[in-house]
Design an enzyme around this catalytic site. Structure first.
Site, PDB file in Angstrom:
ATOM      1  N   VAL A  21       0.792  -1.207  -0.023  1.00  0.00           N
ATOM      2  CA  VAL A  21       0.057   0.125   0.069  1.00  0.00           C
ATOM      3  C   VAL A  21       1.001   1.369  -0.121  1.00  0.00           C
ATOM      4  CG1 VAL A  21      -1.930  -1.022   1.121  1.00  0.00           C
ATOM      5  CG2 VAL A  21      -0.272  -0.177   2.618  1.00  0.00           C
ATOM      6  N   TYR A  22       1.987   1.187   0.070  1.00  0.00           N
ATOM      7  CA  TYR A  22       3.195   2.316   0.113  1.00  0.00           C
ATOM      8  C   TYR A  22       2.877   2.959  -1.380  1.00  0.00           C
ATOM      9  CZ  TYR A  22       5.065   0.972   4.741  1.00  0.00           C
ATOM     10  OH  TYR A  22       5.083   0.779   5.969  1.00  0.00           O
ATOM     11  N   SER A  23       2.472   4.113  -1.227  1.00  0.00           N
ATOM     12  CA  SER A  23       2.582   4.882  -2.825  1.00  0.00           C
ATOM     13  C   SER A  23       1.632   3.882  -3.944  1.00  0.00           C
ATOM     14  CB  SER A  23       3.688   5.385  -2.953  1.00  0.00           C
ATOM     15  OG  SER A  23       4.250   6.305  -2.429  1.00  0.00           O
ATOM     16  N   ASP A  24       0.588   3.406  -3.292  1.00  0.00           N
ATOM     17  CA  ASP A  24      -0.114   2.260  -4.171  1.00  0.00           C
ATOM     18  C   ASP A  24       0.948   1.349  -5.175  1.00  0.00           C
ATOM     19  OD1 ASP A  24      -2.429   3.513  -3.504  1.00  0.00           O
ATOM     20  OD2 ASP A  24      -1.986   5.434  -5.047  1.00  0.00           O
ATOM     21  N   GLY A  25       1.747   0.826  -4.091  1.00  0.00           N
ATOM     22  CA  GLY A  25       2.863  -0.228  -5.013  1.00  0.00           C
ATOM     23  C   GLY A  25       4.050   0.604  -5.381  1.00  0.00           C
TER      24      GLY A  25
END
Length: 350
Positions: free
Chosen positions: A61-65
């Site tokens: 989920v960090y920066s949408d992958g």
């Protein structure tokens, strides 16, 4: 760099790991943390590896992958030098199965992370949150299949409560399935809740703690001081809505103690705050973050020395809060002799 065993896994990890939430820089939260692209991330990893820091932690989920993708590109050609840790389980899309720990989501999430990380295995896979809708036995069976397939080497938890973690460990023991070797948890001098239940559990069950946000969401960097406004460049202006609340006077009391110890040791406030964590029971690795090389070098300076007993006592006293029932008897001395020895020696009577 000091290396420590990660719980009872037999795996040695550096005392400091690099959290890669600053890689990618997408979305309201992660863009405030940092916006490192592959070139900058590669330079940061160069500095880490030169210092002996070889654990890099991310999440889908960090920066949408994008964090995983940047990390994978930055590690190209030297994957074997690194311990790659990532997390899955939080919502990554709008679909009904785009969150949780079902077999459907875990398998697809791991495959997607492997692709972004440009690797065929994940050293440490951690569940980002407990899924109350999926039986723990099914979760562990799915993780076991991923381990047997060689796609994952160790499994851990993150943000679990004590009963959630213990239920999972009991099921693993009962069915001969992989045990969680680590618990990745929030822990700092202004957030000591982990000591109430998760630390005693870790001592009892041999679970290593990986600490996230050791500087209390940026409040313990040394930029916040009593009687002074929040600096304009502080990321707290953008991320405070996501951070756990801290009473203003309590924060200043901790910062005052940190500044006193920093002056006494010749270290920075942030280095003192991280060093205190490294001397706590169960802590195997503290995840540091950095938006630039200067911040990274500063945080790397938190190892190679130790606070004195007197300095630890000063920080303990300044940061102590009364735990809620049923934990407070250990802290007020009524039943402290019943607490695990490592916990008993690490807490101070209020």
């Amino acid at each position: 760099m000091e290396y420590r065993y990660l719980g009872q896994s037999g795996l040695k990890v550096p005392a400091l790991g690099l959290g890669t939430g600053t890689f990618g820089g997408q979305g309201p939260l992660f863009s405030a943390w940092g916006q490192s692209g592959a070139d900058h991330a590669r330079r940061m990893i160069d500095i880490c590896l030169d210092a002996g820091l070889n654990l890099f932690d991310s999440a889908d989920v960090y920066s949408d992958g994008a964090s995983e993708a940047v990390l994978g590109e930055a590690l190209a050609g030297r994957r074997q030098q690194a311990i790659v840790s990532t997390k899955v389980g939080l919502r990554t899309g709008s679909g009904p199965n785009d969150a949780g720990s079902s077999r459907q989501h875990l398998v697809s999430a791991v495959e997607a992370s492997l692709k972004r990380l440009k690797t065929d295995y994940i050293d440490l896979l951690q569940l980002h949150a407990f899924d109350a809708h999926t039986p723990v036995e099914q979760v562990l069976q799915t993780l076991d299949a991923l381990v047997q397939a060689g796609k994952v080497r160790y499994v851990g938890a993150s943000n679990f409560s004590g009963w959630q973690l213990m239920k999972s460990l009991a099921a693993a023991d009962r069915h001969g399935l992989p045990r969680y070797v680590t618990n990745q948890a929030y822990y700092s001098l202004i957030g000591r809740d982990m000591e109430w239940e998760l630390m005693p559990l870790g001592l009892d069950q041999g679970i290593g703690t990986m600490v996230w946000s050791p500087l209390g969401w940026g409040r313990l960097t040394g930029k916040i001081r009593r009687g002074q406004p929040l600096p304009e460049q502080s990321r707290l202006h953008q991320t405070e809505q996501f951070a756990p609340p801290v009473a203003t006077e309590h924060l200043y009391k901790v910062v005052d103690a940190l500044e006193a110890v920093a002056q006494d040791t010749g270290k920075s406030v942030a280095q003192v705050a991280i060093n205190w964590l490294l001397q706590r029971p169960t802590v195997a690795c503290v995840l540091i973050g950095a938006r630039n090389e200067e911040q990274l070098q500063q945080n790397l300076g938190a190892v190679g020395w130790q606070l004195s007993a007197e300095q630890i006592g000063l920080l303990d006293d300044a940061s102590a809060v009364m735990p809620p029932y049923p934990y407070y008897p250990y802290w007020n001395g009524q039943f402290s002799e019943l607490a695990p020895p490592a916990v008993r020696s690490s807490v101070r009577t209020l």
